[in-house]
Design an enzyme around this catalytic site. Structure first.
Site, PDB file in Angstrom:
ATOM      1  N   LYS A 152       0.773  -1.184  -0.098  1.00  0.00           N
ATOM      2  CA  LYS A 152       0.091   0.041   0.113  1.00  0.00           C
ATOM      3  C   LYS A 152       0.757   1.358  -0.177  1.00  0.00           C
ATOM      4  O   LYS A 152       1.433   1.742   0.907  1.00  0.00           O
ATOM      5  CB  LYS A 152      -0.996   0.001   1.226  1.00  0.00           C
ATOM      6  CG  LYS A 152      -1.828   0.924   0.934  1.00  0.00           C
ATOM      7  CD  LYS A 152      -2.281   1.638   2.369  1.00  0.00           C
ATOM      8  CE  LYS A 152      -1.701   3.009   2.778  1.00  0.00           C
ATOM      9  NZ  LYS A 152      -1.608   3.810   1.784  1.00  0.00           N
ATOM     10  N   GLU A 227      10.184   1.578  10.336  1.00  0.00           N
ATOM     11  CA  GLU A 227      11.119   2.607   9.962  1.00  0.00           C
ATOM     12  C   GLU A 227      10.406   3.996  10.378  1.00  0.00           C
ATOM     13  O   GLU A 227       9.774   4.366   9.530  1.00  0.00           O
ATOM     14  CB  GLU A 227      11.726   2.711   8.627  1.00  0.00           C
ATOM     15  CG  GLU A 227      12.449   1.434   8.347  1.00  0.00           C
ATOM     16  CD  GLU A 227      13.730   1.071   9.101  1.00  0.00           C
ATOM     17  OE1 GLU A 227      14.212   2.083   9.719  1.00  0.00           O
ATOM     18  OE2 GLU A 227      14.349  -0.056   9.066  1.00  0.00           O
ATOM     19  N   CYS A 261      13.674  11.400   6.840  1.00  0.00           N
ATOM     20  CA  CYS A 261      13.621  10.988   8.192  1.00  0.00           C
ATOM     21  C   CYS A 261      15.093  10.895   8.825  1.00  0.00           C
ATOM     22  O   CYS A 261      15.068  11.092   9.816  1.00  0.00           O
ATOM     23  CB  CYS A 261      13.225   9.363   8.180  1.00  0.00           C
ATOM     24  SG  CYS A 261      13.936   8.394   7.177  1.00  0.00           S
ATOM     25  N   GLU A 354       9.652  16.387  15.023  1.00  0.00           N
ATOM     26  CA  GLU A 354      10.151  16.166  13.528  1.00  0.00           C
ATOM     27  C   GLU A 354       9.418  17.135  12.982  1.00  0.00           C
ATOM     28  O   GLU A 354       8.152  16.910  12.775  1.00  0.00           O
ATOM     29  CB  GLU A 354      10.127  14.563  13.200  1.00  0.00           C
ATOM     30  CG  GLU A 354      10.425  14.466  11.828  1.00  0.00           C
ATOM     31  CD  GLU A 354      10.198  12.961  11.373  1.00  0.00           C
ATOM     32  OE1 GLU A 354       9.097  12.487  11.579  1.00  0.00           O
ATOM     33  OE2 GLU A 354      11.201  12.440  10.689  1.00  0.00           O
TER      34      GLU A 354
HETATM   35  P1  NAD Z   1       2.532   8.297   7.855  1.00  0.00           P
HETATM   36  O1  NAD Z   1       2.794   7.547   8.926  1.00  0.00           O
HETATM   37  O2  NAD Z   1       1.280   9.363   7.879  1.00  0.00           O
HETATM   38  O3  NAD Z   1       2.043   7.298   6.578  1.00  0.00           O
HETATM   39  C1  NAD Z   1       2.853   6.390   6.013  1.00  0.00           C
HETATM   40  C2  NAD Z   1       2.010   5.253   5.343  1.00  0.00           C
HETATM   41  O4  NAD Z   1       1.177   4.759   6.444  1.00  0.00           O
HETATM   42  C3  NAD Z   1       1.047   5.829   4.530  1.00  0.00           C
HETATM   43  O5  NAD Z   1       0.931   4.593   3.305  1.00  0.00           O
HETATM   44  C4  NAD Z   1      -0.262   5.819   5.184  1.00  0.00           C
HETATM   45  O6  NAD Z   1      -1.449   5.721   4.195  1.00  0.00           O
HETATM   46  C5  NAD Z   1      -0.344   4.556   6.119  1.00  0.00           C
HETATM   47  N1  NAD Z   1      -1.170   4.694   7.177  1.00  0.00           N
HETATM   48  C6  NAD Z   1      -1.572   5.923   7.846  1.00  0.00           C
HETATM   49  N2  NAD Z   1      -2.486   5.665   8.955  1.00  0.00           N
HETATM   50  C7  NAD Z   1      -2.355   4.231   8.852  1.00  0.00           C
HETATM   51  C8  NAD Z   1      -3.015   3.021   9.777  1.00  0.00           C
HETATM   52  N3  NAD Z   1      -3.599   3.521  10.628  1.00  0.00           N
HETATM   53  N4  NAD Z   1      -2.447   1.974   9.586  1.00  0.00           N
HETATM   54  C9  NAD Z   1      -1.729   1.560   8.469  1.00  0.00           C
HETATM   55  N5  NAD Z   1      -1.224   2.469   7.678  1.00  0.00           N
HETATM   56  C10 NAD Z   1      -1.495   3.484   7.950  1.00  0.00           C
HETATM   57  O7  NAD Z   1       3.772   9.103   7.281  1.00  0.00           O
HETATM   58  P2  NAD Z   1       3.985  10.041   5.952  1.00  0.00           P
HETATM   59  O8  NAD Z   1       3.398  11.386   6.536  1.00  0.00           O
HETATM   60  O9  NAD Z   1       3.431   9.229   4.802  1.00  0.00           O
HETATM   61  O10 NAD Z   1       5.715  10.104   5.983  1.00  0.00           O
HETATM   62  C11 NAD Z   1       6.198  10.851   6.763  1.00  0.00           C
HETATM   63  C12 NAD Z   1       6.803  10.000   8.063  1.00  0.00           C
HETATM   64  O11 NAD Z   1       7.508   8.954   7.993  1.00  0.00           O
HETATM   65  C13 NAD Z   1       7.720  10.869   8.876  1.00  0.00           C
HETATM   66  O12 NAD Z   1       7.497  10.689  10.352  1.00  0.00           O
HETATM   67  C14 NAD Z   1       9.240  10.263   8.349  1.00  0.00           C
HETATM   68  O13 NAD Z   1      10.252  10.450   9.409  1.00  0.00           O
HETATM   69  C15 NAD Z   1       8.920   8.895   8.215  1.00  0.00           C
HETATM   70  N6  NAD Z   1       9.810   8.248   7.458  1.00  0.00           N
HETATM   71  C16 NAD Z   1      10.668   7.512   7.997  1.00  0.00           C
HETATM   72  C17 NAD Z   1      11.558   6.845   7.049  1.00  0.00           C
HETATM   73  C18 NAD Z   1      12.603   5.665   7.669  1.00  0.00           C
HETATM   74  O14 NAD Z   1      13.115   5.007   7.086  1.00  0.00           O
HETATM   75  N7  NAD Z   1      13.063   5.764   9.078  1.00  0.00           N
HETATM   76  C19 NAD Z   1      11.876   6.845   5.867  1.00  0.00           C
HETATM   77  C20 NAD Z   1      10.993   7.780   5.419  1.00  0.00           C
HETATM   78  C21 NAD Z   1       9.844   8.497   6.045  1.00  0.00           C
END
Ligand code: NAD
Length: 452
Positions: A152, A227, A261, A354
């Site tokens: 997804k 992650e 991130c 963040e």
């Molecule tokens: P997010 O957590 O809002 O969403 C990430 C994914 O999770 C999306 O596909 C979203 O649709 C899905 N999602 C949202 N709610 C969900 C739920 N209740 N159950 C299952 N899936 C759900 O994050 P974002 O805004 O897309 O990305 C930004 C965040 O990602 C930042 O906090 C960043 O630090 C983190 N990030 C971490 C890494 C790493 O490798 N550590 C890499 C990139 C981004």
């Protein structure tokens, strides 16, 4: 239908139907059906198919890079680098099926061996900041180990994942082995996390959603790798090559418009070098080329959405003074100028949360002990850097900071061949390198009685 928007122009790039629970269940069923045959494919053949995926990605590299640049708003030169990495990831994990080795263990009365077995159906949930690269970090090892996959992608950036799905089939990987489901996290993501036929969820995203996923996955004892977010420290001592450190510091925060991130968004500078560092930093920030993502010379594009820009702006309105502000285009697009706050206290909101945008905090420190204490004073532990010409101190500090990925005299975090992942609330598990494979396999022990 949901519109996918181009952040640099606010134009609609695509309209896509959104899957619900039924479509998610159907994709999981397809992956489950494809699993027995895929796990039985000879290791050499699976390796060849992964090499073929890498080749397809290389052939389509420019189209993928342009699509990613437009959908995320990232500079085309960055997008090209990420697509190249995607191909490299598939090439690298093509080496894995034939190297998933086991042990033989001396035991009484027989022989004992271990095997690395695939888990079954693996669910991938990915964010919008590095859409295709992060998919490959999970998909490469998952397929190499013999799992089938349901992905997804993030709602805002599903386009390159859909292209990859086509390339995987063109490469000869059987239908059903890799399935992309476009939809909301709360619907599709949650269904994947609760579904009993999904053996593992590999998630990249915010710490908040990661926490929720870990809790829900516990109900079916799913394997989970997370992650998550970061608030990493870039520790600069007065004896460092200050010119190099200051030249590199901006893009360690403003790369991908700060939506990274690994962003080293807390720049810790030894107080005695602060003035010298800040004047070199100012020059470097003002030179950043912010503009059209499709222009080869652009270094920073817009933010992903209007909502993200609003959220980022609140940090620049807080108490810490704005010391440096770069430029950004006006008019259409979710632009935000590279911004440096200084001096910031590590207790300020901008230093604790963040931001996920182009806002850097400069935090002065007195000595090594204080630098390490400040660097560790965060709930996160994803990346970090230390800059010094004192080799012993570099290693001391690198070891003392509680973080998954540390660099010395560099701000580099991610390589195909080395483990990547976080300490503390930045996550659990490792991606890339040989270590990722452990998270896509179960360890089986077999005892064979040979006596009596
Ligand atoms: P997010 O957590 O809002 O969403 C990430 C994914 O999770 C999306 O596909 C979203 O649709 C899905 N999602 C949202 N709610 C969900 C739920 N209740 N159950 C299952 N899936 C759900 O994050 P974002 O805004 O897309 O990305 C930004 C965040 O990602 C930042 O906090 C960043 O630090 C983190 N990030 C971490 C890494 C790493 O490798 N550590 C890499 C990139 C981004």
């Amino acid at each position: 239908m949901v519109s996918v928007v181009e952040p640099a122009t606010e134009e609609v790039l695509a309209e896509l139907p959104q899957a619900g629970v039924e479509e998610t269940d159907a994709a999981i069923a397809r992956a489950r059906e494809a699993f027995p045959a895929w796990r039985r494919i000879a290791a050499g053949e699976r390796a060849e198919l992964l090499r073929s995926v890498a080749a397809r990605v290389r052939e389509s590299a420019e189209d993928l890079a342009r699509l990613e640049a437009r959908n995320v708003g990232k500079p085309i030169s960055d997008a090209r680098g990420e697509v190249e990495m995607v191909a490299d990831v598939f090439s690298y994990y093509a080496g894995a099926p034939e190297r998933l080795l086991g042990d033989t263990i001396p035991v009484d009365g027989g022989l004992d061996f271990t095997f690395r077995e695939p888990l079954g159906v693996v669910g991938l949930i990915t964010p919008w900041n590095f859409p295709l690269a992060i998919v490959s970090w999970k998909l490469g090892p998952a397929l190499a180990a013999g799992n089938t996959v349901v992905l997804k992608p993030a709602e805002l950036t599903p386009l390159t994942a859909l292209e990859l799905e086509k390339l995987v089939v063109e490469a000869g990987i059987p239908e059903g082995v890799f399935n992309v489901v476009v939809g909301q996290g709360r619907v599709v993501g949650e269904r994947m996390v609760e579904h009993p036929d999904v053996a593992k969820v590999a998630f990249t995203g915010s710490t908040e959603v990661g926490r929720r996923i870990a809790a829900r996955a516990a109900e079916t004892i799913k394997r989970v790798t997370l992650e998550l977010g970061g608030k990493s420290a870039n520790v600069i001592f007065a004896d460092a090559d200050l010119e190099r450190a200051a030249a590199a510091a901006p893009m360690a925060v403003f790369g991908n418009a700060g939506q990274d991130c690994c962003a080293r968004s807390r720049i810790l500078v030894e107080r005695s070098a602060l003035d010298r560092f800040m004047s070199a930093l100012e020059e470097a920030v003002e030179a950043i080329r912010v503009g059209d993502p499709l222009d080869d010379s652009t270094e920073m594009g817009p933010l992903i959405s209007a909502g993200q820009r609003e959220s980022v702006a609140t940090y620049a309105d807080d108490d810490a003074p704005i010391a440096i502000r770069g430029s950004a285009p006006e008019g259409k697009g979710y632009w935000f100028p590279p911004t440096v706050l200084c001096p910031v206290s590590n207790d300020d909101r901008a230093a604790r949360e963040e931001i996920f945008g182009p806002v850097a905090c400069v935090i002065p420190f007195r000595d090594e002990e204080e630098a390490v204490r400040l660097a560790n004073d965060t709930i996160y532990g994803l990346s970090g850097s230390v800059w010094t010409r004192d080799g012993a101190r570099a290693l001391r500090v690198a070891r003392a900071i509680d973080t998954g990925v540390m660099s010395i005299n560099s701000n580099n975090s991610v390589r195909v061949t080395t483990p990547f992942g976080g300490f503390k609330q930045s996550g659990t598990g490792r991606e890339l390198g040989p270590h990722a494979l452990e998270h896509y396999t179960e360890l089986k022990n077999v005892y064979y009685a040979t006596e009596g």
